[in-house]
Design an enzyme around this catalytic site. Structure first.
Site, PDB file in Angstrom:
ATOM      1  N   ASP A   1      -6.272  -3.862  -1.933  1.00 13.63           N
ATOM      2  CA  ASP A   1      -5.178  -3.416  -1.233  1.00 13.63           C
ATOM      3  C   ASP A   1      -4.269  -4.635  -0.720  1.00 13.63           C
ATOM      4  O   ASP A   1      -4.907  -5.796  -0.249  1.00 13.63           O
ATOM      5  CB  ASP A   1      -5.504  -2.804   0.218  1.00 13.63           C
ATOM      6  CG  ASP A   1      -4.363  -1.828   0.697  1.00 13.63           C
ATOM      7  OD1 ASP A   1      -3.445  -2.707   1.287  1.00 13.63           O
ATOM      8  OD2 ASP A   1      -4.199  -0.807   0.575  1.00 13.63           O
TER       9      ASP A   1
ATOM     10  N   SER B   1       0.780  -1.257  -0.031  1.00 15.31           N
ATOM     11  CA  SER B   1      -0.098  -0.088  -0.025  1.00 15.31           C
ATOM     12  C   SER B   1       0.802   1.405  -0.261  1.00 15.31           C
ATOM     13  O   SER B   1       1.630   1.411  -0.897  1.00 15.31           O
ATOM     14  CB  SER B   1      -0.835  -0.014   1.269  1.00 15.31           C
ATOM     15  OG  SER B   1      -1.908   1.081   0.946  1.00 15.31           O
TER      16      SER B   1
END
Length: 807
Positions: free
Chosen positions: A653, A520
């Site tokens: 993610d 991320s």
């Protein structure tokens, strides 16, 4: 009787209120057959009305001699004669040139104008009346450029202020009105047009070349200055299209400085778009650039986005950061710092912004300056450090906290010795620019009872106490791995940790590590390292990015995030365009069940020899190869946090499966090395010797009262179940994405078993910070706590740097 007397007086007042002696009324001349004609001028007659004992002024209608208009009815003969004389000199051009005048409403307006503006010419009156036919009368034409009135303005001035474009055309074309005549204030018709509300008037004026376009008034303001001051964006646009000059100096500088002074963003943007050099112009009084005049973050950001020099100095040597600190504008300070302003710049009298901040009692601003690199022991031209300034000016509570902070670096509270000047001489030399207090030593300050004890070690942590001068050996025999956690905008914590490592080692992060893994926000930073972006630059980028990306409500629009990634990494850049160091980003393939972890690499993936955990599904599309994978798409896929952003295609993610990518990165390296050995390239394999894992800050642990979810039997149990479900859901998410705890324990144990040095750096934060936090104050405080952590773990940092720099 008194009651009736008051009643009569009241009725008399009401009657007088509604009886206006100057009220225009249509009458028949037959009603005045018995009245005596006192005066007669053209169509105007002054009559003595014997029955009412009044003097009446009647305008005989040119179209019907038997009817007319009573213009006033006065009881005083003297007043009647004065008003009759005024009417008889001003009215003829109007009723002679237009039949529109012969209406009660028009005559009422006209006569009111005559009485209220006795100094006006007939042309001034015609402008306010607004009847075009009147401007063809010879007498009105003759007064077209008259300034004989209390303001000294011409009829053209009035037409511009009124915004009447039709009357303006009549004045210019038929009356030949001049556009460069000034009034008593030195203002031309262009100044008046700017103060009006009709840009078309200004456009019509600008069609003809005139010196009035750039004429300065008595205050030194051109029409463009005035438009910027008033925030008339459309007027500025028209003036610029009419070739109004941007380089005429006013009392406060060029028009761009006026726009900045009054925070008129649209006006400033118009000027810069027309003349980009205006962004660097200096005002005559202070020698300051437009950025020095910025009063809020929005204005400063607008200039900096257009290439304004963030460290431009004024005549006194101060930067815009000095000014923002002096004015206590924290939002401006943050914008300047995030765009790369030098926090240690020396200005007037050698003062840095930190010197100036000490007198503002603004701890957030002091923290921000220090976090962004301000040195706390830099003396000014008087030999005074920020600590000395703090000891003499700041309020008691804040002074104690500041001195506690600065004392940790051995700051001297005495007035220092200046070379060639004794302490006594320098003290007697006169008042100091900041203050004129005695140079005596302040009382001893105890460090035991001071507020904000956590601030003490920060400044010392920034000092190069354990900086090593040795450089990396390019032929290092072992590999180093850097792992970066996910955490949204809290990636700033990772950046601050990396800045400390770079400062201590004197080597860029890219040259310290052979492998970089990120999830991320950590993935974005891994790519930034790969593409040689400095961490100081990325710190500013993160502060700017949050305001662009986190707008509105969740889930946020993906467009701003994607544009940010394209801008930073290029729209067409591929993962394999840069080979070293080797980088891997985690992503979650969500087009299958169970979901799979995917690594975006800048190298070819090792060939798998193990049996896949699931039978391959021919309906599933294989991932894009590294040579074809766009960098910005990889970053977007790794950072597609659920509920914050929509998925990027089939990717969610990477934090869902590997928010702390350490073990996955070590597994990848092992598989890569084994693949190299199988291919006969074992000589290229290097043993992993150091693993550095950086977190985004640990949130404080808080108690949870209930996670019980059950079938309720009453309203109270329903509320309890709802609350429990909410807490349970949050706990599940936290457990799935927890980068600390057992994930760290397992990584540390694995490294210890195979003889790898493991470093986990993750500061404890004082509050829970959301992934989409946008408050500058909150984020600065998090970086401050990171600096405290760096000092408290300075021995660990020293050991890490020594190992990283060893061959």
């Amino acid at each position: 009787m008194q009651f009736f007397g008051r009643l009569v007086n009241t009725l008399s007042s009401v009657t007088n209120l509604f009886s206006n002696p100057f009220r225009v009324k249509e009458v028949s001349l037959a009603d005045y057959a018995s009245s005596e004609r006192v005066r007669e001028e053209g169509q105007l007659i002054l009559l003595q009305n014997a029955s009412n004992r009044t003097w009446d002024c009647v305008l005989v209608s040119p179209r019907n001699p038997q009817s007319g208009f009573r213009l006033f009815q006065l009881e005083s003969e003297a007043d009647a004669l004065v008003n009759f004389q005024q009417y008889s000199s001003q009215l003829p051009p109007f009723y002679e040139s237009s039949v529109q005048v012969l209406h009660v409403e028009v005559l009422q307006h006209l006569t009111d104008l005559i009485r209220n503006h006795p100094s006006w010419t007939v042309t001034h009156l015609a402008v306010e009346l607004g009847i075009r036919e009147c401007f063809h009368h010879s007498r009105i034409i003759s007064c077209a450029n008259s300034t004989e009135n209390e303001e000294g303005c011409t009829p053209l001035h009035l037409a511009c202020r009124k915004g009447d474009s039709e009357i303006l055309v009549e004045l210019v074309q038929y009356c030949h009105a001049q556009m460069d005549v000034t009034d008593n204030k030195g203002e031309t018709a262009f100044h008046y047009a700017v103060q009006g509300d009709n840009p078309q008037v200004l456009q019509l004026l600008g069609k003809n070349a005139s010196a009035g376009l750039n004429q300065v008034n008595n205050q030194g303001l051109t029409p463009l200055h005035l438009a910027c001051q008033m925030g008339k964006q459309e007027m500025v646009r028209v003036l610029l299209l009419c070739n109004a000059r941007c380089n005429i100096m006013g009392p406060g500088g060029f028009p761009i400085h006026t726009a900045m002074k009054f925070s008129q963003k649209g006006c400033a943007e118009m000027i810069i778009s027309m003349d980009s050099n205006q962004i660097h112009s200096k005002d005559p009084r202070y020698g300051a650039s437009p950025l020095h005049w910025a009063k809020n973050a929005e204005m400063a950001r607008m200039l900096l986005k257009r290439g304004c020099d963030v460290d431009s100095t004024s005549a006194s040597g101060n930067t815009a950061l000095h000014v923002a600190v002096t004015r206590n504008r924290f939002d401006c300070v943050m914008v300047l710092l995030t765009y790369g302003a030098n926090a240690g710049a020396r200005g007037e009298h050698g003062n840095t912004p930190l010197h100036l901040a000490m007198s503002k009692d603004n701890m957030e601003m002091v923290k921000a300056l220090i976090v962004f690199g301000a040195e706390v022991d830099t003396p000014n031209d008087f030999g005074e450090t920020p600590a000395f300034i703090a000891s003499k000016i700041s309020k008691l509570i804040t002074r104690k906290a500041l001195l506690t902070l600065l004392k940790t670096v051995g700051a001297d509270y005495h007035f220092p010795f200046i070379q060639g000047v004794s302490t006594e001489q320098s003290s007697a030399a006169g008042p100091h620019p900041f203050f004129s207090l005695d140079r005596t030593q302040p009382p001893t300050i105890s460090l035991n009872n001071l507020e904000l004890q956590d601030l003490m070690p920060v400044s010392r942590a920034r000092k190069p106490a354990f900086i090593l001068s040795s450089m990396r050996d390019e032929k290092r025999s072992h590999d180093h791995l850097l792992c970066l956690d996910g955490g949204g905008v809290k990636g700033l914590v990772i950046i601050q940790l990396l800045i400390a490592i770079e400062k201590a080692s004197g080597v860029a992060t890219k040259d310290l590590f052979d492998w970089v893994a990120g999830t991320s926000t950590g993935g974005i930073l891994a790519l930034a390292i790969l593409h040689s972006k400095s961490m100081a630059y990325m710190r500013g980028v993160y502060f700017r990015m949050k305001d662009e990306v986190f707008r509105g409500s969740r889930p946020y629009e993906s467009g701003p995030l994607e544009e940010f990634l394209k801008r930073e990494f290029g729209e067409h850049t591929k993962m394999t365009d840069v080979k070293k160091p080797k980088v891997m980003l985690t992503g979650t393939l969500s087009d299958r069940q169970p979901a799979e972890l995917h690594l975006f690499r800048n190298y070819d993936a090792p060939e798998a020899v193990r049996e896949p955990r699931c039978t391959p599904n021919i309906n599933l599309k294989p991932p894009t190869q590294p040579a074809d994978q766009l960098v910005w798409r990889a970053a977007r896929s790794s950072g597609a946090a659920p509920t914050y952003f929509r998925p990027n295609g089939r990717f969610l993610d990477g934090g869902l499966l590997a928010n702390n990518p350490t073990l996955d990165a070590m597994t990848e390296i092992h598989e890569y090395n084994q693949d190299m050995i199988r291919k006969g390239q074992g000589n290229k394999v290097k043993k992993l010797s150091i693993v550095v894992s950086l977190g985004t800050g640990k949130s404080p642990q808080v108690p949870v009262t209930c996670v019980d979810v059950f079938r309720p039997s009453n309203p109270w149990e329903l509320a309890k179940t709802v609350f429990g479900a909410k807490e349970l859901g949050k706990m599940v998410v936290d457990c799935c994405t927890d980068p600390d705890g057992r994930a760290v324990d397992r990584a540390r144990a694995w490294c210890e078993m195979v003889g790898i040095q493991y470093f986990r750096l993750n500061p404890q934060l004082g509050s829970d910070i959301m992934l989409d936090e946008v408050s500058d104050a909150v984020l600065v405080n998090a970086l401050w706590e990171t600096e405290v952590y760096i000092y408290e773990h300075r021995e660990e940092f020293q050991k890490l740097v020594q190992l990283l720099l060893s061959p």
